[in-house]
Design an enzyme around this catalytic site. Structure first.
Site, PDB file in Angstrom:
ATOM      1  N   LYS A   1       5.319   7.185   7.272  1.00 28.23           N
ATOM      2  CA  LYS A   1       4.732   5.594   8.662  1.00 28.23           C
ATOM      3  C   LYS A   1       5.814   5.783   9.311  1.00 28.23           C
ATOM      4  O   LYS A   1       6.567   5.516   9.385  1.00 28.23           O
ATOM      5  CB  LYS A   1       4.082   5.070   8.217  1.00 28.23           C
ATOM      6  CG  LYS A   1       3.088   4.702   6.912  1.00 28.23           C
ATOM      7  CD  LYS A   1       2.426   3.642   6.287  1.00 28.23           C
ATOM      8  CE  LYS A   1       1.629   3.749   4.826  1.00 28.23           C
ATOM      9  NZ  LYS A   1       1.751   4.349   3.845  1.00 28.23           N
TER      10      LYS A   1
ATOM     11  N   ASP B   1      -5.978  -6.611  -1.993  1.00 27.14           N
ATOM     12  CA  ASP B   1      -4.674  -7.037  -1.766  1.00 27.14           C
ATOM     13  C   ASP B   1      -4.380  -7.643  -3.550  1.00 27.14           C
ATOM     14  O   ASP B   1      -3.862  -7.696  -3.768  1.00 27.14           O
ATOM     15  CB  ASP B   1      -4.236  -7.067  -1.198  1.00 27.14           C
ATOM     16  CG  ASP B   1      -3.961  -6.407   0.062  1.00 27.14           C
ATOM     17  OD1 ASP B   1      -4.550  -4.754  -0.520  1.00 27.14           O
ATOM     18  OD2 ASP B   1      -4.269  -6.183   0.783  1.00 27.14           O
TER      19      ASP B   1
ATOM     20  N   HIS C   1       1.144  -1.090   0.492  1.00 27.89           N
ATOM     21  CA  HIS C   1       0.006  -0.213   0.204  1.00 27.89           C
ATOM     22  C   HIS C   1       1.266   1.227  -0.081  1.00 27.89           C
ATOM     23  O   HIS C   1       1.600   1.337   0.667  1.00 27.89           O
ATOM     24  CB  HIS C   1      -0.740  -0.098   1.263  1.00 27.89           C
ATOM     25  CG  HIS C   1      -1.551  -1.474   1.035  1.00 27.89           C
ATOM     26  ND1 HIS C   1      -2.132  -1.159   2.316  1.00 27.89           N
ATOM     27  CD2 HIS C   1      -2.563  -2.375   0.823  1.00 27.89           C
ATOM     28  CE1 HIS C   1      -2.948  -3.039   1.965  1.00 27.89           C
ATOM     29  NE2 HIS C   1      -3.130  -2.759   1.227  1.00 27.89           N
TER      30      HIS C   1
END
Length: 179
Positions: free
Chosen positions: A70, A166, A61
């Site tokens: 992140k 996914d 992702h």
């Protein structure tokens, strides 16, 4: 708190100071001032928490600009955390790295914008917490195939459990053509 380099010059491992004794342990999982002293000047706006069962693969992702930096850690269990450089002009384009994050090693990984991220659960279950620098926005959320042949990630799991999303993500080449 320490920062540890990885094979990518802008992806870092962050190792908190852990104080353990017969009662258990204590650590600061995040300190803005300590992160700034390490050279990380990010403002994290949202914390996310997920739980997954063994053999789950989540990813790969990423977000369109402005994206999300992140800071990922595993709070329960063990995961194989994957980072893929998806910047076409980067010397590391299509290269990936994996790092084992566990509840016992306390290691965190800082992933900047321009990388796809995913993980595989190696223990019976795992819980992952991660900070992000932008709020979730489904209009900029993207993904690429977890098993893209041009990247060849070793996920360390057989028979991965995947979400429909996914399973249906495009390859990186397909994504770059349609973006």
């Amino acid at each position: 708190m320490q920062k540890i380099p990885t094979k990518f010059p802008d992806v870092w491992l962050v190792q908190p100071d852990v104080f353990e004794d017969e009662r258990g342990f204590f650590l600061e999982s995040y300190s803005q001032i300590k992160m700034e002293k390490l050279g990380f000047n990010y403002t994290f706006l949202q914390d996310n928490h997920s739980k997954s069962i063994k053999n789950t693969v989540r990813g790969l992702h990423f977000q369109l600009p402005p994206g999300q930096v992140k800071l990922v850690r595993c709070t329960k269990g063990k995961i194989w955390d994957i980072v893929v450089d998806i910047r076409p002009k980067s010397p590391h384009f299509r290269k990936w790295m994996g790092i084992e994050l566990t509840e016992n090693n306390y290691t965190q990984i800082l992933i900047p914008v321009g990388y796809a991220h995913g993980f595989a659960v190696l223990s019976d279950f795992a819980e992952i917490e991660y900070k992000v620098t932008n709020y979730y926005d489904p209009t900029i959320e993207r993904g690429i195939q977890w098993n893209d042949k041009s990247i060849e990630v070793d996920w360390k799991v057989e028979n991965p459990i995947l979400s429909k999303r996914d399973m249906n993500n495009p390859s990186l080449s397909q994504y770059l053509k349609i973006k």
